[in-house]
Write a protein that holds these residues in place. Structure first.
Motif, PDB file in Angstrom:
ATOM      1  N   TYR A  16      40.955  -0.092  36.709  1.00  0.00           N
ATOM      2  CA  TYR A  16      42.373  -0.451  36.668  1.00  0.00           C
ATOM      3  C   TYR A  16      42.676  -1.575  37.660  1.00  0.00           C
ATOM      4  O   TYR A  16      43.393  -2.535  37.330  1.00  0.00           O
ATOM      5  CB  TYR A  16      43.224   0.777  37.007  1.00  0.00           C
ATOM      6  CG  TYR A  16      44.688   0.452  37.201  1.00  0.00           C
ATOM      7  CD1 TYR A  16      45.529   0.283  36.112  1.00  0.00           C
ATOM      8  CD2 TYR A  16      45.221   0.287  38.488  1.00  0.00           C
ATOM      9  CE1 TYR A  16      46.873  -0.040  36.283  1.00  0.00           C
ATOM     10  CE2 TYR A  16      46.555  -0.031  38.672  1.00  0.00           C
ATOM     11  CZ  TYR A  16      47.371  -0.194  37.576  1.00  0.00           C
ATOM     12  OH  TYR A  16      48.700  -0.518  37.746  1.00  0.00           O
ATOM     13  N   LEU A  17      42.131  -1.488  38.859  1.00  0.00           N
ATOM     14  CA  LEU A  17      42.445  -2.466  39.908  1.00  0.00           C
ATOM     15  C   LEU A  17      41.719  -3.794  39.716  1.00  0.00           C
ATOM     16  O   LEU A  17      42.236  -4.850  40.052  1.00  0.00           O
ATOM     17  CB  LEU A  17      42.104  -1.889  41.282  1.00  0.00           C
ATOM     18  CG  LEU A  17      42.914  -0.658  41.722  1.00  0.00           C
ATOM     19  CD1 LEU A  17      42.350  -0.080  43.015  1.00  0.00           C
ATOM     20  CD2 LEU A  17      44.389  -1.004  41.890  1.00  0.00           C
ATOM     21  N   LEU A  18      40.492  -3.732  39.170  1.00  0.00           N
ATOM     22  CA  LEU A  18      39.660  -4.936  39.103  1.00  0.00           C
ATOM     23  C   LEU A  18      39.428  -5.436  37.683  1.00  0.00           C
ATOM     24  O   LEU A  18      38.733  -6.438  37.484  1.00  0.00           O
ATOM     25  CB  LEU A  18      38.308  -4.661  39.766  1.00  0.00           C
ATOM     26  CG  LEU A  18      38.377  -4.194  41.237  1.00  0.00           C
ATOM     27  CD1 LEU A  18      36.993  -3.832  41.747  1.00  0.00           C
ATOM     28  CD2 LEU A  18      39.000  -5.273  42.111  1.00  0.00           C
ATOM     29  N   SER A  19      39.964  -4.697  36.696  1.00  0.00           N
ATOM     30  CA  SER A  19      39.857  -5.056  35.271  1.00  0.00           C
ATOM     31  C   SER A  19      38.447  -4.927  34.709  1.00  0.00           C
ATOM     32  O   SER A  19      38.194  -5.283  33.570  1.00  0.00           O
ATOM     33  CB  SER A  19      40.367  -6.494  35.021  1.00  0.00           C
ATOM     34  OG  SER A  19      41.721  -6.588  35.411  1.00  0.00           O
ATOM     35  N   GLU A  20      37.527  -4.457  35.510  1.00  0.00           N
ATOM     36  CA  GLU A  20      36.169  -4.199  35.029  1.00  0.00           C
ATOM     37  C   GLU A  20      35.492  -3.249  36.001  1.00  0.00           C
ATOM     38  O   GLU A  20      35.888  -3.130  37.161  1.00  0.00           O
ATOM     39  CB  GLU A  20      35.357  -5.493  34.921  1.00  0.00           C
ATOM     40  CG  GLU A  20      35.201  -6.236  36.226  1.00  0.00           C
ATOM     41  CD  GLU A  20      34.368  -7.501  36.076  1.00  0.00           C
ATOM     42  OE1 GLU A  20      33.303  -7.410  35.442  1.00  0.00           O
ATOM     43  OE2 GLU A  20      34.780  -8.557  36.591  1.00  0.00           O
ATOM     44  N   GLU A  21      34.486  -2.561  35.503  1.00  0.00           N
ATOM     45  CA  GLU A  21      33.748  -1.619  36.346  1.00  0.00           C
ATOM     46  C   GLU A  21      32.742  -2.398  37.192  1.00  0.00           C
ATOM     47  O   GLU A  21      31.902  -3.115  36.668  1.00  0.00           O
ATOM     48  CB  GLU A  21      33.015  -0.579  35.487  1.00  0.00           C
ATOM     49  CG  GLU A  21      32.399   0.539  36.304  1.00  0.00           C
ATOM     50  CD  GLU A  21      31.889   1.665  35.425  1.00  0.00           C
ATOM     51  OE1 GLU A  21      31.306   2.621  35.971  1.00  0.00           O
ATOM     52  OE2 GLU A  21      32.073   1.598  34.197  1.00  0.00           O
ATOM     53  N   LYS A  22      32.861  -2.267  38.490  1.00  0.00           N
ATOM     54  CA  LYS A  22      31.957  -2.956  39.403  1.00  0.00           C
ATOM     55  C   LYS A  22      31.359  -1.954  40.384  1.00  0.00           C
ATOM     56  O   LYS A  22      31.964  -0.937  40.690  1.00  0.00           O
ATOM     57  CB  LYS A  22      32.700  -4.046  40.184  1.00  0.00           C
ATOM     58  CG  LYS A  22      33.236  -5.180  39.332  1.00  0.00           C
ATOM     59  CD  LYS A  22      33.893  -6.244  40.196  1.00  0.00           C
ATOM     60  CE  LYS A  22      34.443  -7.397  39.354  1.00  0.00           C
ATOM     61  NZ  LYS A  22      35.076  -8.434  40.193  1.00  0.00           N
ATOM     62  N   HIS A  23      30.156  -2.278  40.854  1.00  0.00           N
ATOM     63  CA  HIS A  23      29.552  -1.446  41.881  1.00  0.00           C
ATOM     64  C   HIS A  23      30.221  -1.762  43.217  1.00  0.00           C
ATOM     65  O   HIS A  23      30.144  -2.881  43.717  1.00  0.00           O
ATOM     66  CB  HIS A  23      28.047  -1.694  41.989  1.00  0.00           C
ATOM     67  CG  HIS A  23      27.403  -0.926  43.103  1.00  0.00           C
ATOM     68  ND1 HIS A  23      27.233   0.433  43.064  1.00  0.00           N
ATOM     69  CD2 HIS A  23      26.919  -1.338  44.300  1.00  0.00           C
ATOM     70  CE1 HIS A  23      26.655   0.838  44.176  1.00  0.00           C
ATOM     71  NE2 HIS A  23      26.449  -0.219  44.954  1.00  0.00           N
ATOM     72  N   ILE A  24      30.930  -0.800  43.766  1.00  0.00           N
ATOM     73  CA  ILE A  24      31.672  -0.999  45.007  1.00  0.00           C
ATOM     74  C   ILE A  24      30.979  -0.235  46.128  1.00  0.00           C
ATOM     75  O   ILE A  24      30.792   0.978  46.034  1.00  0.00           O
ATOM     76  CB  ILE A  24      33.126  -0.505  44.893  1.00  0.00           C
ATOM     77  CG1 ILE A  24      33.787  -1.099  43.658  1.00  0.00           C
ATOM     78  CG2 ILE A  24      33.896  -0.821  46.153  1.00  0.00           C
ATOM     79  CD1 ILE A  24      34.029  -2.570  43.718  1.00  0.00           C
ATOM     80  N   SER A  25      30.567  -0.945  47.164  1.00  0.00           N
ATOM     81  CA  SER A  25      29.969  -0.277  48.318  1.00  0.00           C
ATOM     82  C   SER A  25      31.068   0.094  49.301  1.00  0.00           C
ATOM     83  O   SER A  25      32.133  -0.508  49.333  1.00  0.00           O
ATOM     84  CB  SER A  25      28.951  -1.209  48.995  1.00  0.00           C
ATOM     85  OG  SER A  25      29.580  -2.400  49.408  1.00  0.00           O
TER      86      SER A  25
END
Length: 433
Positions: A16-25
């Protein structure tokens, strides 16, 4: 893969926040563990600076002083509305000190969690019933009756369980050893820390593993004598139970420190070193007692049969301790199991101490809840729905505890003379009254 409701929620929020699924550390989205009623269940920073590396160039052209939600042209109302399409939606979102605090729909979360917990438990037990040749004990570590070797053997079995439950491909051999360097090519190794005497700080060589177990058994015998009298040391059932409990106390003590670190052992009874495992098993016994008493009353016609989970009103689980136990321990179990092992090209790390910490903190809340809330009530019609919901909660919590103990190769209460320990708990209840 286990059904991980918390990770799924966090992933939905990132999308929702980034418009795509990303690997967040790191911990940009934080799952809370306490004060959930006031602070909510999750939170994230609402500053562009915190998210800068994950935002695109067009978004970063905006003034960095604006909030994250302003930068992505969204707001709290939009967040709540969008989340209604998630398995667990957000029902409340507030901003405080440049941070967004989220309250999730507890009823939907509990429904989903209970359903998935049953599936996860069955899958985990199935995996633990398999075997693996990937985890091996270093044959060059000469077997002795020292405590360090006992820790090595205990770790070896637990690491096998952790490997099986996380279903890693069997492509790499892993050796459990107390030697800091392994000369075996194409092998990964897991180092077992030395057992130290807490007073001297030196490796314990004078007290053998058998003597160490005996010390813990004697501690527990003294505690039991104080509560139940002299018969503890003379009755065979007591002796057998104390023997099993002492072995469990030793295993828990050797596992609760990070396996690569040395473990410091207090050998005098004043250290209370046996209480960790004993308290966990005692709370298992409490849950077993509740379920046994409930089933007996069903058999006697006092209570009706427990309705199916789908037919139970789980919205009646409104107590804060109930939500704490569900959110942090039932829903938190899949993440715990995943975080207990990390095997990749560069790393081979097992963390059974995380499971020990998980159990210790869980039974503190469980004990608090047990003392405060009466689960088995009078068989009055208006009281039954709440009791049924709580019995389903007890079943889920009991399965969670027993699964963690199974991974640690610690016998559960049902394995350690269940009827006997339930009898002793009944005696204690009578004595306290």
């Amino acid at each position: 893969m286990f059904q991980d409701d918390i990770t799924t929620f966090i992933n939905n929020l990132y999308i929702y926040l980034l418009s795509e699924e990303k690997h967040i550390s790191g911990l940009l989205v934080k799952k809370h563990t306490g004060n959930l009623q006031k602070q909510g269940d999750f939170s994230f920073p609402n500053t562009v600076k915190s998210w800068k590396e994950y935002l695109n160039c067009d978004q970063l052209q905006n003034d960095l002083k604006v909030s994250l939600l302003q930068c992505i042209n969204k707001n709290l109302t939009n967040l709540i509305e969008t989340s209604q399409n998630w398995d667990i939606p957000v029902v409340k979102a507030i901003e405080l000190n440049e941070r967004i605090y989220l309250h999730i729909d507890r009823f939907k979360a509990i429904q989903l969690c209970f359903h998935n917990a049953s599936i996860n438990n069955e899958l985990a037990l199935q995996r633990l019933g398999a075997t693996t040749n990937v985890i091996n004990l270093d044959s060059s570590c000469k077997e002795t009756n020292c405590i360090t070797h006992l820790r090595l053997k205990i770790l070896f079995k637990v690491l096998q369980n952790l490997y099986l439950i996380n279903v890693y491909p069997e492509t790499t051999d892993i050796t459990v050893t107390w030697k800091s360097k392994s000369n075996q090519p194409n092998h990964k190794s897991v180092f077992c820390g030395t057992a130290l005497n807490a007073k001297t700080g030196l490796k314990e060589n004078d007290i053998t593993a058998d003597e160490y177990v005996s010390i813990r058994q004697n501690e527990l015998t003294l505690i039991a004598k104080h509560k139940y009298g002299v018969r503890v040391s003379t009755e065979a059932k007591w002796k057998d139970f104390i023997a099993s409990l002492g072995e469990s106390a030793v295993a828990f003590e050797l596992l609760q420190t990070k396996c690569t670190s040395p473990v410091k052992i207090e050998f005098d009874a004043s250290g209370g070193s046996s209480k960790g495992a004993a308290f966990i098993l005692y709370n298992c016994a409490r849950l077993e007692t509740i379920l046994r008493a409930f089933n007996e009353k069903v058999d006697d016609g006092v209570y009706p049969q427990l309705p199916l989970l789908e037919e139970t009103n789980l919205s009646l689980l409104t107590d804060e301790d109930e939500w704490h136990l569900i959110f942090n321990y039932v829903m938190g179990l899949p993440s715990l199991l995943k975080n207990s092992v990390e095997i990749n090209k560069d790393k081979c790390e097992f963390r059974p101490h995380l499971i020990c910490n998980f159990l210790s903190s869980m039974v503190k809340i469980l004990s608090q809840y047990y003392r405060r809330v009466r689960i088995l009530t009078e068989p009055r019609k208006h009281l039954l729905p709440v009791m049924f919901a709580r019995i389903h909660l007890v079943i889920i919590l009991n399965n969670t505890l027993k699964l963690c103990l199974r991974i640690l190769n610690i016998k559960s209460v049902s394995q350690m003379y269940r009827k006997f320990i339930l009898f002793t708990l009944l005696v204690q209840k009578v004595q306290n009254e």
